[in-house]
Design an enzyme around this catalytic site. Structure first.
Site, PDB file in Angstrom:
ATOM      1  N   THR A 171       0.813  -1.204   0.000  1.00 42.96           N
ATOM      2  CA  THR A 171       0.000   0.000   0.000  1.00 42.96           C
ATOM      3  C   THR A 171       0.853   1.264   0.000  1.00 42.96           C
ATOM      4  O   THR A 171       1.972   1.281   0.503  1.00 42.96           O
ATOM      5  CB  THR A 171      -0.937   0.052   1.231  1.00 42.96           C
ATOM      6  N   ASN A 173       0.978   4.712   1.703  1.00 43.34           N
ATOM      7  CA  ASN A 173       0.479   5.252   2.965  1.00 43.34           C
ATOM      8  C   ASN A 173       0.623   6.774   2.994  1.00 43.34           C
ATOM      9  O   ASN A 173       1.707   7.299   2.718  1.00 43.34           O
ATOM     10  CB  ASN A 173       1.250   4.635   4.132  1.00 43.34           C
ATOM     11  N   GLU A 219      -4.490   4.330   3.224  1.00 46.37           N
ATOM     12  CA  GLU A 219      -3.633   3.264   2.715  1.00 46.37           C
ATOM     13  C   GLU A 219      -4.224   2.776   1.401  1.00 46.37           C
ATOM     14  O   GLU A 219      -5.333   2.230   1.385  1.00 46.37           O
ATOM     15  CB  GLU A 219      -3.557   2.121   3.715  1.00 46.37           C
TER      16      GLU A 219
END
Length: 266
Positions: A171, A173, A219
């Site tokens: 992901t 972030n 995320e």
């Protein structure tokens, strides 16, 4: 109106569909943002989309009466020959001047004032406050319809704990931009722009109840992208609300849910 210097007045938080009826009401209009909150569209994106915008020094104008604001700011500083505003625009100390007062005061001096009527959605006027409530409630499709574009934010990519990477869903972030209306916690279908290219994605916004973050985090798992983005600015558009945040008892359970989330978008 083509050759007259036009100033559009308003708070323009988000520049939603009703705001755009105001700013497109004349040629070569300068957008004068009176109260710069930017809870629906952060200032960095606003400035790129509307390079003809200027931002009021609110401390300078907040105690001005209506007459001083008109004469010192609109006429003397900006040379306004045409003014555009919404039907509910108010200004001056204690907001004691209305759009109608503005027209009455200026039109006898040869300065045109065009007042734009409300634009409705589901039978009620579009407003920033309505859109904020929809965003907070996760009704992002309706919010986007009133905005006229997807709810969008951008921020620098920061390092996370790589939990998503461990289950095959790395992901991006990002902290949510300061002052932006915080969307309802949960998972969204999203779109991500990286280096000018747009990707499908899904975005979790919240504190991750399984691991309890101290502040909300976005995320985003970007479909079909590989590469490091730490330190880069990435833009995220929220398209649809998929589900609320969940507590996961294991990484396998998390992986199964993320696999399902992705399949619901593709």
């Amino acid at each position: 109106m083509e050759n007259r210097k036009a100033i559009a007045l308003g708070d323009f938080d988000g520049m939603h569909r009703a705001h755009r009826t105001v700013v497109t009401g004349a040629e070569n209009v300068t957008i004068y943002c009176v109260n710069n909150r930017f809870t629906l569209l952060q200032k960095s994106i606003f400035e790129r989309r509307y390079p003809n915008a200027v931002f009021a020094d609110f401390n300078k104008i907040k105690n001005m009466n209506g007459e001083d604001f008109v004469n010192k700011i609109l006429v003397e500083e900006y040379g306004a020959e045409t003014l555009l505003c919404g039907f509910n625009f108010r200004f001056g100390k204690n907001a004691n001047w209305s759009a109608a007062d503005l027209r009455e005061y200026l039109e006898k001096r040869g300065i045109w004032v065009r007042i734009l009527e409300h634009l409705d959605y589901d039978g009620e006027p579009i407003s920033s406050s309505r859109i904020r409530e929809l965003v907070k409630n996760g009704e992002i499709v309706k919010a986007n319809e009133m905005l006229g574009y997807p709810f969008t934010f951008e921020n620098t990519v920061i390092r996370g704990d790589a939990r998503g990477r461990k289950v095959g869903f790395p992901t991006v972030n990002q902290k949510l931009p300061e002052g932006l209306c915080i969307p309802k916690f949960g998972v969204y279908e999203s779109r991500c722009e990286v280096d000018g290219k747009t990707y499908k994605s899904f975005t979790n916004i919240g504190i991750r109840p399984s691991w309890r973050l101290e502040e909300p985090l976005a995320e985003t798992h970007i479909f079909g992208f590989s590469g490091e983005l730490y330190g880069k600015t990435v833009r995220v558009e929220l398209v649809n609300y998929l589900r609320e945040e969940k507590t996961f008892s294991s990484l396998d359970e998390l992986k199964a849910q993320l696999t399902y989330d992705k399949s619901s978008i593709i």
